[in-house]
Design a protein around this motif. Structure first.
Motif, mmCIF file in Angstrom:
data_model
loop_
_atom_site.group_PDB
_atom_site.id
_atom_site.type_symbol
_atom_site.label_atom_id
_atom_site.label_comp_id
_atom_site.label_asym_id
_atom_site.label_seq_id
_atom_site.Cartn_x
_atom_site.Cartn_y
_atom_site.Cartn_z
ATOM 1 N N GLU A 260 0.823 -1.213 0.000
ATOM 2 C CA GLU A 260 0.000 0.000 0.000
ATOM 3 C C GLU A 260 0.858 1.265 0.000
ATOM 4 O O GLU A 260 0.589 2.210 -0.754
ATOM 5 N N VAL B 183 2.415 1.851 -3.418
ATOM 6 C CA VAL B 183 1.412 2.276 -4.403
ATOM 7 C C VAL B 183 1.153 3.774 -4.256
ATOM 8 O O VAL B 183 1.111 4.512 -5.241
ATOM 9 N N SER C 156 2.254 6.664 -6.908
ATOM 10 C CA SER C 156 1.209 7.477 -7.524
ATOM 11 C C SER C 156 1.547 8.957 -7.438
ATOM 12 O O SER C 156 1.300 9.726 -8.366
ATOM 13 N N ILE D 289 -8.140 14.908 -11.205
ATOM 14 C CA ILE D 289 -7.975 13.483 -10.899
ATOM 15 C C ILE D 289 -9.341 12.810 -10.933
ATOM 16 O O ILE D 289 -10.319 13.339 -10.405
ATOM 17 N N GLY E 172 -10.811 9.121 -9.862
ATOM 18 C CA GLY E 172 -10.521 7.846 -9.211
ATOM 19 C C GLY E 172 -11.761 6.983 -9.147
ATOM 20 O O GLY E 172 -12.834 7.458 -8.783
ATOM 21 N N PHE E 173 -11.584 5.734 -9.522
ATOM 22 C CA PHE E 173 -12.713 4.811 -9.482
ATOM 23 C C PHE E 173 -12.433 3.675 -8.508
ATOM 24 O O PHE E 173 -11.358 3.080 -8.527
ATOM 25 N N SER E 174 -13.402 3.392 -7.639
ATOM 26 C CA SER E 174 -13.319 2.275 -6.700
ATOM 27 C C SER E 174 -12.054 2.398 -5.839
ATOM 28 O O SER E 174 -11.825 3.428 -5.218
ATOM 29 N N LEU E 175 -11.228 1.369 -5.839
ATOM 30 C CA LEU E 175 -9.996 1.438 -5.048
ATOM 31 C C LEU E 175 -9.080 2.547 -5.555
ATOM 32 O O LEU E 175 -8.307 3.134 -4.797
ATOM 33 N N GLY E 176 -9.189 2.832 -6.850
ATOM 34 C CA GLY E 176 -8.403 3.923 -7.433
ATOM 35 C C GLY E 176 -8.778 5.278 -6.853
ATOM 36 O O GLY E 176 -7.987 6.222 -6.916
ATOM 37 N N ILE F 210 -6.368 6.059 -4.129
ATOM 38 C CA ILE F 210 -5.094 6.556 -4.650
ATOM 39 C C ILE F 210 -5.253 8.016 -5.092
ATOM 40 O O ILE F 210 -4.422 8.864 -4.784
ATOM 41 N N VAL G 218 -3.316 11.368 -3.599
ATOM 42 C CA VAL G 218 -2.549 12.318 -4.414
ATOM 43 C C VAL G 218 -3.114 13.728 -4.245
ATOM 44 O O VAL G 218 -2.357 14.696 -4.063
ATOM 45 N N PHE H 237 -6.178 1.272 3.155
ATOM 46 C CA PHE H 237 -6.708 2.197 2.138
ATOM 47 C C PHE H 237 -7.770 3.129 2.727
ATOM 48 O O PHE H 237 -8.933 3.101 2.308
#
Lengths: 150, 108
Positions: free
Chosen positions: A3, A6, A10, A26, A28-32, A35, A39, A77
């Motif tokens: 983690e 990652v 990023s 930015i 971001g989708f789901s787990l993204g 991230i 950022v 996360f």
């Protein structure tokens, strides 16, 4: 790969993008979205779009199994922690029928977003369907178009 | 006594398996480097300090007004999504975008 790596990678990517293409949005989708939120909490961004997001993996498991087993989790996360420090305008799109990121988790995330300017709970969309839903795309395009005119 | 020892051993094994499983559950990168990408798309590959290749794709039209950095979900073929992304996000022809999709690929 973990983690921490990652997230730091990023940030590294975001710096390269900013250097070569200037300020950016930015998505971001789901787990993204975790991230993306990380950022955005560390770098100035023009805006943050979170789609199918949830507060944290531990909370998701708690919602699904009704057990607080966060200590057993190798990865956290914690999107909910990152969004508390994001200055950029944040747009959150979730679905009441999301079978992965439950609506309760999304609502908890919503309560913690520092600069939430738009929130939409969509109907009858699965986790995969929400990303390219016409309402979501329309709103993202609207923001991008309006900001570019200003 | 042997039963208790057996139970403890079993739970230890299960705990270890659960701990290891989480890694594969979260980090399952997929990519189609050889697959067709849309026009103006270019594969982006950056090597990070920890020996991991960051794989992504850039869509860069001749003129653009905004840059969008996209982070995909778990086990999502993020690079492969570029075509789908372009179909949807180019609704506004007046606003070409750069889309950068990143995912991580372990370098062995």
């Amino acid at each position: 790969m973990n983690e921490k790596n990652v997230l730091s990678d990023s940030l590294f990517v975001a710096e390269i993008i900013q250097k070569n293409y200037g300020n950016f949005y930015i998505l971001g989708f789901s787990l993204g979205s975790n991230i993306g939120a990380y950022v955005a909490s560390k770098k100035d961004t023009l805006g943050l779009f979170l789609v199918g997001s949830f507060d944290s993996i531990a909370s998701l498991a708690k919602e699904k199994y009704s057990l607080n087993i966060s200590k057993l989790f190798r990865y956290k996360f914690p999107t909910v922690e990152y969004v508390k420090n994001i200055q950029a305008k944040t747009y959150l799109f979730v679905s009441k029928s999301d079978e992965v990121a439950y609506i309760q988790n999304a609502r908890n995330l919503k309560e913690n977003v520092k600069n939430l300017v738009y929130y939409e709970e969509l109907e009858n969309l699965t986790h995969k369907e929400i990303l390219w839903d016409s309402d979501v795309i329309e709103k993202i395009n609207e923001v991008l178009v309006n900001d570019s005119i200003l | 006594m042997i039963y208790i020892a057996f139970l403890i051993f079993t739970f230890l094994i299960l705990g270890f398996a659960f701990y290891q499983w989480q890694h594969f559950m979260i980090f399952t990168p997929k990519y189609h480097r050889e697959g067709y990408l849309a026009d103006n798309c270019e594969i982006l590959s950056i090597m990070s300090d920890d020996g991991v290749a960051l794989e992504g794709v850039v869509y860069e039209p001749k003129e653009y007004k905004s840059t969008l950095l996209y982070f995909g979900g778990r086990s999502q073929d993020t690079v492969g999504l570029i075509i789908n992304s372009l179909m949807h996000l180019k609704i506004q022809e007046s606003l070409p975008l750069i889309i950068v999709l990143m995912e991580k690929v372990q370098v062995w």
